[in-house]
Write a protein that holds these residues in place. Structure first.
Motif, PDB file in Angstrom:
ATOM      1  N   VAL A 122       0.135 -29.012 -42.285  1.00  0.00           N
ATOM      2  CA  VAL A 122      -0.132 -29.584 -40.965  1.00  0.00           C
ATOM      3  C   VAL A 122      -1.209 -28.764 -40.263  1.00  0.00           C
ATOM      4  O   VAL A 122      -1.165 -27.529 -40.273  1.00  0.00           O
ATOM      5  CB  VAL A 122       1.144 -29.592 -40.093  1.00  0.00           C
ATOM      6  N   ILE A 149       5.163 -29.239 -29.663  1.00  0.00           N
ATOM      7  CA  ILE A 149       5.355 -29.750 -31.029  1.00  0.00           C
ATOM      8  C   ILE A 149       5.945 -28.675 -31.939  1.00  0.00           C
ATOM      9  O   ILE A 149       6.801 -28.948 -32.784  1.00  0.00           O
ATOM     10  CB  ILE A 149       4.019 -30.266 -31.586  1.00  0.00           C
ATOM     11  N   ILE A 206      -2.828 -33.259 -36.501  1.00  0.00           N
ATOM     12  CA  ILE A 206      -2.297 -33.722 -35.223  1.00  0.00           C
ATOM     13  C   ILE A 206      -3.354 -33.486 -34.157  1.00  0.00           C
ATOM     14  O   ILE A 206      -3.676 -32.348 -33.826  1.00  0.00           O
ATOM     15  CB  ILE A 206      -0.993 -32.998 -34.878  1.00  0.00           C
ATOM     16  N   LEU A 212       8.022 -31.076 -35.298  1.00  0.00           N
ATOM     17  CA  LEU A 212       7.910 -30.770 -36.725  1.00  0.00           C
ATOM     18  C   LEU A 212       9.239 -30.218 -37.217  1.00  0.00           C
ATOM     19  O   LEU A 212       9.954 -29.523 -36.478  1.00  0.00           O
ATOM     20  CB  LEU A 212       6.823 -29.724 -36.988  1.00  0.00           C
ATOM     21  N   VAL A 224       2.833 -37.141 -31.595  1.00  0.00           N
ATOM     22  CA  VAL A 224       3.801 -36.404 -32.404  1.00  0.00           C
ATOM     23  C   VAL A 224       4.794 -35.713 -31.481  1.00  0.00           C
ATOM     24  O   VAL A 224       4.410 -35.068 -30.496  1.00  0.00           O
ATOM     25  CB  VAL A 224       3.086 -35.384 -33.304  1.00  0.00           C
ATOM     26  N   TRP A 236       6.754 -30.657 -44.721  1.00  0.00           N
ATOM     27  CA  TRP A 236       7.055 -30.834 -43.314  1.00  0.00           C
ATOM     28  C   TRP A 236       7.373 -32.286 -42.997  1.00  0.00           C
ATOM     29  O   TRP A 236       6.810 -33.207 -43.583  1.00  0.00           O
ATOM     30  CB  TRP A 236       5.869 -30.384 -42.459  1.00  0.00           C
ATOM     31  N   ARG A 237       8.272 -32.470 -42.062  1.00  0.00           N
ATOM     32  CA  ARG A 237       8.521 -33.781 -41.470  1.00  0.00           C
ATOM     33  C   ARG A 237       7.802 -33.812 -40.123  1.00  0.00           C
ATOM     34  O   ARG A 237       8.109 -33.024 -39.238  1.00  0.00           O
ATOM     35  CB  ARG A 237      10.027 -33.991 -41.236  1.00  0.00           C
ATOM     36  N   VAL A 238       6.840 -34.712 -40.025  1.00  0.00           N
ATOM     37  CA  VAL A 238       6.113 -34.887 -38.774  1.00  0.00           C
ATOM     38  C   VAL A 238       6.779 -36.039 -38.032  1.00  0.00           C
ATOM     39  O   VAL A 238       6.774 -37.180 -38.501  1.00  0.00           O
ATOM     40  CB  VAL A 238       4.623 -35.189 -39.032  1.00  0.00           C
ATOM     41  N   GLU A 239       7.349 -35.735 -36.886  1.00  0.00           N
ATOM     42  CA  GLU A 239       8.187 -36.700 -36.184  1.00  0.00           C
ATOM     43  C   GLU A 239       7.390 -37.446 -35.116  1.00  0.00           C
ATOM     44  O   GLU A 239       6.661 -36.846 -34.329  1.00  0.00           O
ATOM     45  CB  GLU A 239       9.371 -35.975 -35.550  1.00  0.00           C
ATOM     46  N   ALA A 265      -1.228 -33.605 -42.613  1.00  0.00           N
ATOM     47  CA  ALA A 265      -1.207 -34.295 -41.331  1.00  0.00           C
ATOM     48  C   ALA A 265      -2.027 -33.487 -40.333  1.00  0.00           C
ATOM     49  O   ALA A 265      -1.788 -32.290 -40.139  1.00  0.00           O
ATOM     50  CB  ALA A 265       0.222 -34.456 -40.827  1.00  0.00           C
TER      51      ALA A 265
END
Length: 488
Positions: free
Chosen positions: A280, A292, A18, A258, A255, A265-268, A16
């Motif tokens: 990321v 972030i 960002i 994280l 975003v 990773w969970r990218v929120e 990801a």
């Protein structure tokens, strides 16, 4: 489960990115070339960041950055890689300096306004006789002692006098950083001069040594280049190339945070949406990166990165773009434009005569002339608080005083860059080192962009390539190896 989770494609790493400015897009271009799956998440409604292609009076213009340093090849090479090589174009004409009530030639023989050759400086009339004598005195002072870092303006003032700072360094440095020369780090802003000055007997001699090396190096073309249609077309072409390689680019996707999940990773995102990623790349301004990273970094004992990022200061600026009938400005606008020292107390800090500077702009409509002014610098936001119409009016007043322009524009457009340029105060290089050291405690996370290695477009691209290269090396590490480690 309320979250909407987008899983990683089985067996194929997913990164990801960002931020969809030129740094994030360059990182995505490098990553997709390395065979990984990439999703670019841009919070605003468009990609490109400070590179922004627009139009005025039906003509294409840049509403952000307008050229790249071509002697540093990253931006030119990327433009060629995405099919813009035949549209690269060198600027024409020369810049002037509006100071002491008249337009004067910008003297040669300097580096970022720091003179190495007194002859063109004396001929320009930019400095008073007393100022010229003070510059000459640099050679008689004790040898330089720069320590770990020094403020560029303070060093120049101590060696060559405050007049050089006010009349030359400030307008030139302001065009790059919109900053205060008395605070900007020499080591961060002009690293090659910092290194040369550490071994030279005087500041002027350090400038002359660097100029001699540049003159002896094989010429590789113009110092600066633009792109037909505007530099703002570069991120659009890079985005198309990323998509052609299978990358996904989403705008309007800010975003929010994280979270670590095992090896990934969970990218929120807003609304409970979560994107799963193996790694990321954060290519956003420092305040956004701090926000972030905050939760994940503090949980990993890397809160120093958050604190350092949150402490980075930014300068805001505005660009006033105007289109005139060419017949109304004929004979008034010479050269590529002019710079304005802040000490002269004007609203504008520079004006670019785009239709003189860029052949592609002049050819777009021979009956229309486009120019722009810039307003704002770090610590001086008064002009930026004005409404658009007043910024236009004050720009026209200054242009009238400088070149005698009295015509009404056909169309105007004000573009505001709030918090657009990171500042590099003394100690910035050490700050960046601390940020990277602590971010490295977050497995599989890297940062890139104008905050770290230079505000110019080539520097941003190089920063992106560094981050992407480390991620690719990390993902390629064998099981049990340093995957998601430092990648150094």
């Amino acid at each position: 489960m309320s979250d909407s989770v987008h899983p990683v494609h089985p067996g194929r790493p997913h990164v990801a990115v960002i931020g969809g400015g030129i740094s994030g897009l360059a990182a995505a271009h490098r990553l997709t070339g390395g065979g990984v799956r990439v999703t670019v998440l841009e919070g605003s409604g468009r990609v490109g960041g400070k590179l922004y292609a627009g139009e005025i009076a039906g003509m294409p213009v840049d509403l952000g950055a307008e050229s790249v340093l071509a002697r540093r090849t990253e931006a030119v090479d990327l433009a060629r890689a995405v099919g813009l090589g035949d549209r690269l174009q060198a600027p024409a004409a020369t810049a002037l300096l509006w100071t002491r009530g008249t337009l004067r030639p910008l003297p040669g023989g300097h580096m970022m306004g720091i003179p190495g050759d007194l002859a063109p400086l004396a001929a320009s009339g930019v400095l008073s006789p007393e100022g010229l004598a003070r510059v000459a005195g640099d050679a008689t002072l004790p040898p330089l002692d720069l320590g770990e870092d020094v403020a560029l303006g303070e060093l120049v003032a101590a060696r060559m006098g405050r007049e050089v700072v006010d009349r030359l360094v400030e307008p030139l440095l302001g065009g790059v950083y919109a900053g205060d020369a008395l605070r900007i780090s020499l080591r961060a802003a002009v690293p090659q001069l910092f290194e040369a000055a550490r071994h030279a007997p005087s500041l002027g001699e350090a400038v002359r040594q660097l100029q001699a090396r540049a003159a002896a190096a094989p010429s590789s073309g113009p110092v600066f280049q633009g792109i037909e249609g505007g530099i703002g077309t570069l991120p659009l072409a890079v985005a198309d190339a990323v998509r052609a390689r299978g990358g996904v680019i989403r705008t309007g996707a800010p975003v929010t945070g994280l979270a670590r999940t095992g090896d990934g990773w969970r990218v929120e995102l807003p609304g409970g949406e979560v994107l799963a990623a193996d790694a990321v790349v954060l290519a956003v301004p420092a305040p956004d990166a701090a926000r972030i990273l905050a939760r994940a970094a503090r949980a990993a004992g890397a809160g120093t990165a958050v604190d350092e990022l949150a402490g980075v200061e930014y300068a805001s600026m505005a660009l006033v773009t105007m289109a005139f009938r060419r017949s109304d400005v004929e004979g008034l606008l010479h050269g590529s434009g002019f710079l304005v020292p802040p000490v002269d107390g004007r609203t504008i800090k520079a004006s670019t005569f785009s239709s003189n500077k860029w052949r592609w702009n002049a050819d777009a409509d021979p009956d229309v002339f486009v120019l722009r002014t810039s307003v704002g610098r770090h610590g001086d936001d008064a002009g930026l608080e004005l409404p658009d119409a007043e910024l236009v009016a004050r720009s026209l007043t200054d242009l009238g005083d400088a070149v005698g322009l009295a015509a009404a524009p056909l169309e105007t457009r004000v573009t505001r860059w709030d918090g657009g340029l990171p500042q590099y105060p003394v100690g910035h290089v050490a700050r960046v080192a601390r940020i990277r050291e602590h971010v490295a405690r977050l497995p599989g996370v890297r940062v890139c962009g104008a905050v770290y290695d230079g505000v110019g477009i080539p520097a941003c691209i190089a920063s992106a390539y560094r981050a992407a290269g480390e991620i690719l090396a990390d993902l390629a590490a064998p099981a049990g190896g340093p995957r998601h480690g430092r990648g150094e």
